[in-house]
Every structure is written in C-alpha cells, then in structure tokens.
Design a protein around this motif. Structure first.
Motif: not given
Lengths: 493, 343
Positions: A384-393, B22-41
């Motif tokens: 859900s959007a809420l969970q995604a926001t928490l994960i991003s944080e 939040h302010s991030l360095c390149k590597a951490c940003f890549f990691w965060a972005f990719e990890e978020e997509v992974h978590q979504t999947i």
C-alpha cells in the motif's frame, strides 16, 4: 468530451445571441431575468420558486431532520450560509406553504483571533451579524474561536445518538402531528440577548500560537477547520441541538472533495462531503445547500436582497500556490469556466462514494482519529502507499542508531518502545519527540500529515492531548492483558 | 560544511530525495531506489519464478529505468524471470521513430529480445492518419485504446506470462484525479491497483513495479546512472484533458511533495457505495477481446475511422453497437452527428 458518459445529442449548436426578450423556460410567459446554466433562463418568480423548492426537496427526500427537532445553523456570514438562513427563516414562518417543522438556532464562530484581527474589526463584524441574527427571531450564539481551548475531551468521543421516539421518519411525523403541534409558533426558545463574550488576551495569544505552530498554510487551514468543527459540535451538544446545518454549496463541496483527495482523506470522503455526517454520534451534521452552485446562490442573494457579511479567511489575498486548499479552489473554478460540467461531475462522483472500512457508528472509540474523529485508515497493508512511504523513510536514513544510555529509565515507561521512527536516535533528548511519535499512532493519515507540519505538538489544546494520553494508556493496558482477553469486547468508552 | 548522506553518514550528499527530503549520496540513493522497487515487487507478489515477463518499452525515461532496474533486480535477487522488451510503433513521425531507435539501443545494451508491433500492421491506421481525420482534440483516446490492445497482441505473439509497464507514482496520482474530474467511478476503483486481474484469454495481466516511485526520482536515477533515454513529449498531446490534471498535480507537488503519495493513499482507500451501477466484464462479439459492451472500444473506434465517422468512439454509442455488428448503414441523422466538425 471530458466526461465518460457524455451525450452528444446536439449538432454543433449555433450560439444564440443573448437577447433581452428571451422567455422564461419554465412558465414561458415572463421575461427571463437570470440564466443559471447554459440555456436555462428563468424569470424572477420561477427562479425563486425553484430555489426554495430545491431546499425543501433536499430536506424532504433525505428524511434526516425529524419534526420538532432542534437544529443549529452554522452561519459563517458568507453568501451560502446566509442564504441557508434565509431559506430556513422563510420555511419556518407562519405563512409558508407546508412549513418546516423544526426549531432553528444560529451559531457564529468568530475566528478573528486566529487571523490576527484587531479587536475593533472583530467587534464590528460581530455586531453586524448580531443585528442580522436578531431580526430573524431565532436564538443565536456568537462564540469566539478561543473557546476551543476550553473544550472537554468528550467532544472527541462520539456519543450514541439519543433515543428518537420514532426512529422511522413516517412514525415520527405522525407522532408529531398527534401531539397537536403544540409549539407551532416557531419560536421554541426565547431569543437570547447574547452580549458578545469578552475574550481574554491570553487565550487569543494561545490560539495564535496554536495556529502559528503549523508551518504551512495548508496545515493551518486544516487545523482551523478541525477546531471550528469541534466547537460547533460542542455548542450543539451542550445546548440540546441534535442536528447541525452547514451551508456548503456544490462548488464548495467539489473543491473540498478534490482537496480531501489531495490531503489523503480518501477514506473519509463520504463523511466530509456527504449530505449527513454521523461521526459525532448524537450530533449529525447536514449540508442542505449541497445542490446549489455558488453562482445560483449569488444570483438569489443579489435578486432577493439576502444580507451577508464579507469576512476574511486565512487564505484571503494569498497567492495561488499558498496552500493546497487555495490551489484546488483556483483549479476548479478555472476548469469550470472552460468545462461547464466540472463541478457537477465532481459532486456526482462524490455522491457515489461511501465511508471505507467498518461502519462509522460501530467503530470502537480507540479506532478513531483523535483530531478528526473519523475511522483510522492507517493499517499499513502489504503493498500500500502507506507501507511504501514507511519503507522509503527507513531506507533513506541510517538504520543503525546509537544505543540509548542506561539512565533512560526515568523518561520511558516499560510499555513504550524507545527510539521512534523519527530517527533522532537519542530517545531521551526530549520527551516531545516521544509524544509526537505516539500521537501519530492515534491519528488518521491526513491528520498525521498535518501534525507533521507542526513545530510542536504541545500547542494542541489540552483536551486533545489528554484524550490522546488516555487512549495510549488504554492501549498499553490492553497490550499487557491481551493474552487473557477472550474476544474483542465492546469498548464503548 | 558539506552535507553528509543521511543514510551512510560517510560520503558527501549529492542529491536531495524528492520523496522524503533526505540528502543522500549516489550509492545510497541507488540502493534506496532499487530496494524500494524490490520491496514493492515482493510485497505485492507481482511475479513468480520461471515466468516470462514483457517490459513495455517506449524509449522514454520510465521504461528505460524499468528495463534497467528489472534486469538488475532479476540478477541481484534471483527472481528467475525471463525478460523481454515489447515496443509499440504508433506511427507518429518525428516522435515515435526517434524513440524506437532508443529502444533498439536499449535492447543491445541489456541484451534482451525485442518485439515491435505497429498500429499499421494491426489496424491499418497510423496515428498521423488518425489525427488527420479526428483533429487535435480527441486523438489521445484513439492512441491509448489502440496501444493497450497492441501491447496485449505483442505479448501473446511473444508468449509472455505478464507485462510490466513503467507507470510511476505521478501517473497513478494523475489518473486518480482525472477519473474524479471525469466522473468515472468504475475506473476510479481499479486505477490504483498495482496489477490487473488475470482472467480471460487474449488478456495478459499487467503490473506496475514503479508504482511508488516518483517521476523526479526516476529522472534522478537515470541521470546519475547515465542511462540513455528519449525525452520529448508527444507532439499531439498538448490539448489532452489529462494536461489539466498534470498541471494541478505538479502544483500540488510544489506545495507539498508528499501529496503524490497522499493521493495514491486516498485512491486506495476509496470505496464505492452499494447500488452504484458497475460495468460487467464480457468479450467483444467481433474480435474476442475483453469488453464491457457488445463491441470493444477499439472495434468501435476502428469502425468509425473506416467509415469516415471519427466521433463514433467518443461519447455514448452503445445503442449503435447492434447496427455496427450487423453491418447496417447508419441513418443520415446519426451520420451527421458523428462526422468531425469541419472548419
């Protein structure tokens, strides 16, 4: 073109040049005086009839207001609420055809303190309104918003609705007629001569501090609306009114709907913009002006000399992008100019929605938001959007926090976990961070977002903080004994 | 004093995340972005091991980043998927032919098989020809409807199990707003779902792995990773109604960056009252594609184009479905209504 179910009956129309000799479309005799929608020209008489009829039909078809009930009209001084007042006045008067059978009262909340207006301005406005209210003959109450600081915590708890002698509308009407319609002269209460209550300087300062603690105009407006609503409901409750009428027009509700979506209030849309709002239990909020567009109301007020007072708001004279509410209002009005069906489409979309999740009247006390008293929508489900926001944080911050020192004992009780998700690391640096985190769990998604914009949660009025504290204690208690509870016992507090 | 990355606290921050600030360095940003997509999947259980997945690639930033991230995550986390690229050629000169070059370059870079389907071969009409007949106002309807079917046809030709598209958070929020403005209750209920239902043949389920990624973050990702993409707007889009919703959303984002997620949250929590009429899913009597009416929208649109009545698909027309199916000629009155406006 912009609607899914758009009909294209007409060929390309030749636009008729507006001529002064156009006939009214309804009676076809008189000359038309006003054009409401493209092509609907009415004469004065027919316009007035249809306007009044719409009001009655709205009350009649929804059957929410029972005869003999006391109804509080929330008048802000603006054109919609003054129009509503004049409709009620008209309807309750002796010579009305099928007169309305409830007993109205009027309430006006003076928000000058929050806006930073000087005392003279406030006096002037309130005395103007006082005269207007006095001429109606209904009991009226003029309250400064500062009174919200002294409210009791019971405002945030929905009380069960009082027993109606006949919960079915028809039965209630019959009962009323049988009892002989005794107090039929429409003045159920003696009109109170309310002298404007004196406002303490310190209260005004506290109120300004409260509003000022919100960093963004969006949050300020949201808080102001919430507290105004609390004060209105409290007034209705304490003076024995079971219904609260608000004068939101169709245009205003369409803007409110879009604003609510943008603020994250999708789950509570039906209550925010529907005809009746039962979240407070014993006081129901109704919105009888919801089918009138702002244009219709303006025409009516102008043609039939309905008095209204111009009162500034938090976002008056502010630039377009000062707040989400302001932006949405501009967006809708501009779009309406190009596509005439925008407002009515948005309104009809809103009509088809309902409150998500469990029925609001059955919701446990603990599952309501502390600020807006709606059901909580913060169960962070999978994907859900809420969970995604928490994960991003989480991912954007350091996941390793320094170990809190051993002398932590005095500021954290054993039930509450330390080191909230705010990432401050050191949990006893200030208990304020603690409270902020804990308060969040008692708020719905959009109230959380509003509180996040506040610099300090302590500025919230005492009643909010004490109710929050009590609910936290109860949930901590429940956690401790959860393995011994047999089932989800009814917890009507 | 340079700002340190808020995640690793070691390197200097080079960017500020639009999503959280939040302010991030390149590597951490890549990691965060990719990890978020992974978590979504993972959270939405989008894929199963061993499936063939078609990535809808247009050459634009969303699909380029999607292809890159899918390939990366497939290897890093071992999804066990077989990836392919599907691209649709609408026949818009000066726009689509350029972006298709980008897709071909992507294919070589990521070493993925590519299939291009074109409107010309599927329907016999290119977007240029359609715009000539329809004008500049309703053409996005044609393109969108045709593309949906084209993607499905391409997916069936390639025998993929799922399609994934590069729709990002901004797109989903825009869609929610647009459906409210248009009063489309049925779509409003479905548009925040991360994947479509999967029944029926002729229909390949599709999902949006980038659903919670902000458009600005996608651009940041592509910029720092130096990914190659085509970045011009479609030449026919300026008059689309969606433009209003988009401007509004951009303004909202500038006031409060979290409003995009707030709108998606609102959309997910909307519930429709009982008793509101909803369309029922069936099949088109002519082509067998899924449809809630007797004829699917693309058949109606095509019919209109072929008969020289371009407004046939725009607006209410289900009363005419029977006539179209039985190949009856339309009355003059009806014909006049459906012709495009001559200036």
């Amino acid at each position: 073109m912009c609607q899914v179910e758009e009909e294209y009956h007409e060929q390309l129309e030749r636009v008729d040049t507006p001529s002064a000799s156009k006939k009214c479309v309804k009676c076809k005799e008189e000359l038309a005086a006003v054009v409401i929608r493209a092509g609907d020209a009415y004469c004065r008489k027919c316009f007035r009839e249809s306007f009044i009829h719409k009001f009655r039909a709205m009350l009649g078809k929804t059957r929410v207001i029972f005869p003999g009930e006391k109804v509080l009209l929330a008048v802000s001084g603006g054109p919609s609420s003054c129009s509503m007042l004049s409709q009620v006045q008209e309807g309750v008067s002796q010579n009305a055809h099928k007169k309305l059978r409830f007993f109205p009262g009027i309430v006006y909340i003076d928000e000058g303190g929050a806006l930073g207006q000087c005392k003279e301005m406030r006096q002037k406005t309130t005395s103007e309104l006082c005269d207007m209210f006095r001429s109606t003959g209904f009991p009226f109450y003029i309250l400064p918003l500062e009174q919200v600081l002294d409210l009791p915590g019971s405002v945030l708890t929905p009380s069960p609705p009082s027993d109606q002698p006949g919960s079915v509308y028809k039965a209630a009407v019959d009962l009323f007629l049988q009892s002989g319609d005794s107090s039929s002269d429409g003045k159920a209460e003696e009109q109170e001569c309310v002298s404007l209550p004196a406002v303490q300087e310190s209260h005004t300062r506290l109120l300004q501090q409260l509003i000022g603690s919100a960093q963004t105009l969006t949050a300020k407006q949201d808080l102001l609306n919430t507290f105004r609503q609390h004060l209105l409901v409290h007034t209705a409750r304490t003076r024995g009114y079971s219904k609260l009428m608000q004068g939101d027009s169709c245009t205003r509700l369409a803007v409110k709907l879009l604003t609510s979506i943008s603020l994250g209030r999708g789950a509570q849309l039906a209550q925010d913009t529907g005809f009746s709002d039962c979240r407070y239990g014993d006081v129901t909020v109704v919105r009888p002006m919801r089918e009138y567009s702002a244009k219709e109301i303006a025409y009516y007020n102008h043609m039939f000399k309905v008095p209204s007072v111009v009162i500034p708001n938090l976002d008056t004279k502010m630039p377009d992008k000062a707040s989400i509410q302001r932006l949405t209002q501009n967006f809708v009005t501009k779009l309406q100019a190009d596509f005439h069906s925008t407002v009515s489409t948005i309104y009809r979309t809103g009509e088809k929605l309902q409150t998500a999740g469990r029925d609001s009247s059955a919701a446990e006390d603990a599952k309501r938001c502390v600020l807006c008293v709606c059901g909580l929508d913060t169960a962070a489900e999978e994907a859900s959007a809420l969970q995604a926001t928490l994960i991003s944080e989480q991912l954007s911050q350091s996941s390793v926090k320094p170990e809190p020192p051993a002398s932590v004992g005095q500021c954290c009780s054993s039930e509450r976990p330390c080191g909230g998700a705010e990432g401050t690391g050191d949990c006893c640096r200030s208990s304020r961070d603690h409270e902020a985190t804990d308060l969040r769990s008692l708020l719905c998604y959009s109230c959380r977002r509003t509180v996040r914009d506040m610099s300090s949660v302590d500025c919230l009025p005492q009643y909010v903080l004490s109710v929050a504290q009590r609910r936290q204690n109860r949930s901590a208690m429940k956690e401790q004994i959860s393995e011994f509870l047999l089932d989800d016992a009814d917890e009507n507090n | 004093m340079p700002v340190l990355c808020s995640s690793c606290s070691e390197k200097r921050a080079v960017l500020k995340r639009p999503k959280t600030g939040h302010s991030l360095c390149k590597a951490c940003f890549f990691w965060a972005f990719e990890e978020e997509v992974h978590q979504t999947i993972v959270a939405a259980k989008l894929f199963r091991s061993g499936e063939t997945v078609g990535i809808a690639a247009s050459g634009g930033k969303d699909s380029t980043v999607l292809a890159h991230v899918m390939k990366l995550l497939n290897e890093r986390h071992g999804y066990g998927l077989e990836l392919m690229l599907i691209s649709v050629d609408e026949g818009i000169t000066g726009y689509r032919d350029d972006s298709l070059e980008t897709v071909k370059r992507n294919q070589q870079q990521y070493e993925l098989p590519l299939k291009i389907v074109s409107y010309e071969e599927l329907y016999g009409w290119t977007m240029d020809a359609i715009v000539k007949q329809v004008g500049l106002k309703n053409n996005c309807t044609f393109c969108g409807v045709f593309r949906r079917q084209a993607l499905d046809r391409g997916a069936i030709m390639l025998k993929v199990d799922k399609i994934c598209t590069g729709h990002n958070a901004d797109d989903v929020a825009e869609t929610v707003l647009m459906n409210i403005l248009r009063g489309d209750i049925a779509r409003l209920r479905r548009c925040t779902a991360i994947s479509t239902a999967s029944e029926g043949d002729g229909v390949v389920p599709r999902c949006k792995p980038l659903k919670y990624a902000y458009e600005k973050e996608i651009v940041l990702y592509a910029y720092f990773k130096k990914l190659d993409y085509f970045s011009t707007e479609c030449i026919y889009s300026p008059n689309a109604y969606r433009g209003y919703a988009r401007t509004f959303l951009k303004d909202l984002e500038s006031i409060r960056p979290s409003s995009i997620m707030d709108i998606i949250h609102s959309g997910e929590n909307l519930s429709v009252r009982e008793g509101v009429k909803m369309p029922v899913q069936g099949t088109c009597s002519r082509c067998g594609y899924i449809s809630s009416q007797a004829l699917c929208k693309s058949c109606v649109l095509l019919e209109g184009l072929n008969r020289g009545l371009p407004k046939l698909g725009i607006g209410k027309h289900h009363r005419l479905h029977g006539k179209i199916l039985s190949q009856q000629p339309l009355t003059e009155h009806e014909q006049r209504k459906l012709k495009s406006v001559d200036f």
